[in-house]
Design an enzyme around this catalytic site. Structure first.
Site, PDB file in Angstrom:
ATOM      1  N   GLU A 189      -8.132  -1.092  -7.687  1.00 38.49           N
ATOM      2  CA  GLU A 189      -7.280  -0.296  -6.274  1.00 38.49           C
ATOM      3  C   GLU A 189      -6.737  -0.774  -6.730  1.00 38.49           C
ATOM      4  O   GLU A 189      -5.652  -2.137  -6.474  1.00 38.49           O
ATOM      5  CB  GLU A 189      -8.275  -1.448  -5.177  1.00 38.49           C
ATOM      6  N   CYS A 214      -0.421   0.487   0.003  1.00 42.19           N
ATOM      7  CA  CYS A 214      -1.250   1.685  -1.253  1.00 42.19           C
ATOM      8  C   CYS A 214      -1.230   3.177  -0.305  1.00 42.19           C
ATOM      9  O   CYS A 214      -1.628   4.021  -1.478  1.00 42.19           O
ATOM     10  CB  CYS A 214      -2.134   1.130  -1.699  1.00 42.19           C
TER      11      CYS A 214
END
Length: 485
Positions: free
Chosen positions: A207, A245
């Site tokens: 991720e 993110c």
């Protein structure tokens, strides 16, 4: 370390973690930890990142409670075998998918959401029945200490261990054999994780992140314009000060609408964080001096400085950066080539909004694309012509809350997915189990081969039942020269 991991493997072999009762008890223990230790969690997040309790609950504590409850509700269904359809040619055959845990898995989490990004994948790993080693980020030491010292009192320590330490500890862990590695962090470290996993052919979930763009159309309604500005501002500056993110990395907008958007953004920032955001106690801090210095270097570029239209002030002692908007910084500068991961928001102007598609496609595939528009044709083109982990219209970050859609990247923004049942599936092997009766065999499945059998196979695979009958009656024959092949 190796002897401890071996004991965890042996415990997995006992089958305890495969039982529904064990999985449910561990999920309930995790839920109890979050609820009973809420004050400690708020304090740790405040100490590490300066997060307000409301932000901490919205982005981590509340999301985890929601995710655990979702897993508790769905677990028995997720664990059940699923019958699948088989082709008619495989008559007297049945098949099913049987979910099985992978074994011993490693979770390495990030510092920006140190509780959420540690425990969200842990929920999936536990629900799937694995034994787990969790390594929280050393860059959020208060949260790491909380997990190491308090979490074990709520969980089965024979199956779930928290390991604290820096990059050297992470490197040692990566050299061990795992049944899966789940990593959240930068693409640079993601490459290290993937390289280490190659040694044992260990599957990985990465991720990562990337430069997530927001496409802003020239909206006609004043309500839509202000809503867009508010949603961009909170997604960029109101979630860990842009250290996320999924945060909007830059905005693409038509030149004619740029000045309007900038003014709306200024109003949104003032309404949310006040005239002096540092004193408002509403915005998170930069994680450490190293990251703060990086932002100083980005803004030290004179051409970048000249593009600042709002903010830009810094308080190094308190690791605080005021929300900053930049209009058309140089595309070759660091702010537009690397992921920003902080409270700096470049706005890039285009001649027409459709050019945003080419702009997005000129860069690596992002974790998310956000588009604020009512234009149906533009929506269709963005959906069909861009590639990203997710695509969100008229909001940002909301996809992270959803349990029923997968969260994950593509290309350089990540590998694999999780959240909701997708977390369970990520840590599960769905074994195909096939059963067949001894009663009947199709005589033509066995050698020796001839044209008659070729015709029967050909008609069977196309489900041409009339053809099968004609072949069996000898009214249809193979016209191919099989001997010449």
């Amino acid at each position: 370390m190796e002897s401890e991991l071996e004991r965890m493997r042996e415990y997995f072999k006992t089958g305890n973690t495969k039982c529904a009762s064990w999985r449910l008890s561990q999920l309930k223990g995790l839920l109890l930890f979050i609820k009973e230790r809420e004050a400690d969690i708020f304090q740790a997040l405040k100490k590490d990142l300066g997060k307000h309790p409301v932000e901490a609950f919205r982005d981590e504590v509340g999301l985890l409670i929601k995710s655990i409850n979702f897993a508790l509700k769905g677990l028995k269904t997720w664990m059940s075998s699923k019958k699948v359809n088989v082709p008619k040619i495989a008559f007297l055959t049945t098949a099913e998918l049987v979910p099985q845990p992978l074994g011993l898995v490693l979770i390495i989490s990030s510092w920006n959401f140190p509780l959420g990004l540690s425990l969200e994948p842990l929920i999936g790993a536990i629900a799937a029945g694995n034994t787990v080693v969790l390594k929280p980020s050393e860059l959020a030491p208060a949260c790491a200490s909380l997990l190491v010292n308090l979490l074990p009192t709520y969980l089965d320590t024979r199956a779930i261990k928290v390991v604290q330490g820096g990059s050297s500890v992470g490197e040692q862990l990566l050299q061990k054999k795992w049944d899966k590695i789940f990593f959240t962090g930068s693409a640079r470290v993601g490459r290290i994780v993937m390289s280490a996993a190659v040694k044992n052919l260990t599957p990985v979930v990465l991720e990562l992140g990337g430069k997530c763009p927001a496409v802003v159309d020239s909206l006609s309604s004043s309500w839509d314009k202000q809503a867009t500005a508010n949603r961009i501002a909170v997604a960029k500056f109101g979630s860990c000060a842009g250290q996320a993110c999924l945060a909007i990395d830059y905005v693409l907008v038509e030149k004619k609408f740029a000045s309007t958007l900038v003014e709306l953004m200024k109003d949104s920032i003032k309404n949310m964080f006040g005239d002096n955001p540092r004193e408002s106690n509403t915005m998170a801090r930069i994680i450490n001096k190293h990251h703060f210095s990086r932002f100083k270097n980005i803004l030290s570029d004179l051409a970048v400085q000249k593009s600042i239209v709002y903010g830009g002030s810094m308080d190094e002692e308190n690791l605080f950066i005021k929300p900053t908007i930049l209009l058309d910084p140089p595309l070759q500068s660091e702010i537009m080539t690397d992921e920003i991961f902080g409270p700096l928001l470049p706005i890039i102007t285009l001649d027409k909004i459709e050019d945003s598609i080419e702009f997005i496609n000129s860069k690596p595939k992002p974790l998310a694309v956000y588009a604020f528009t009512k234009n149906k044709q533009l929506k269709r083109r963005l959906e069909a012509e861009t590639s990203s982990g997710s695509l969100v219209f008229n909001d940002a970050l909301v996809q992270y809350v959803l349990d029923t859609v997968p969260f994950g990247g593509i290309g350089e923004s990540g590998i694999g997915k999780y959240h909701g049942k997708f977390s369970f599936d990520t840590f599960t092997h769905h074994k195909a189990v096939t059963r067949r009766s001894f009663l009947i065999d199709a005589w033509f499945r066995f050698p020796p081969w001839n044209g008659h059998k070729f015709m029967l196979f050909e008609t069977c695979y196309t489900y041409d039942y009339l053809g099968i009958l004609l072949v069996l009656l000898g009214l249809k024959r193979c016209k191919r020269n099989l001997d010449g092949i």
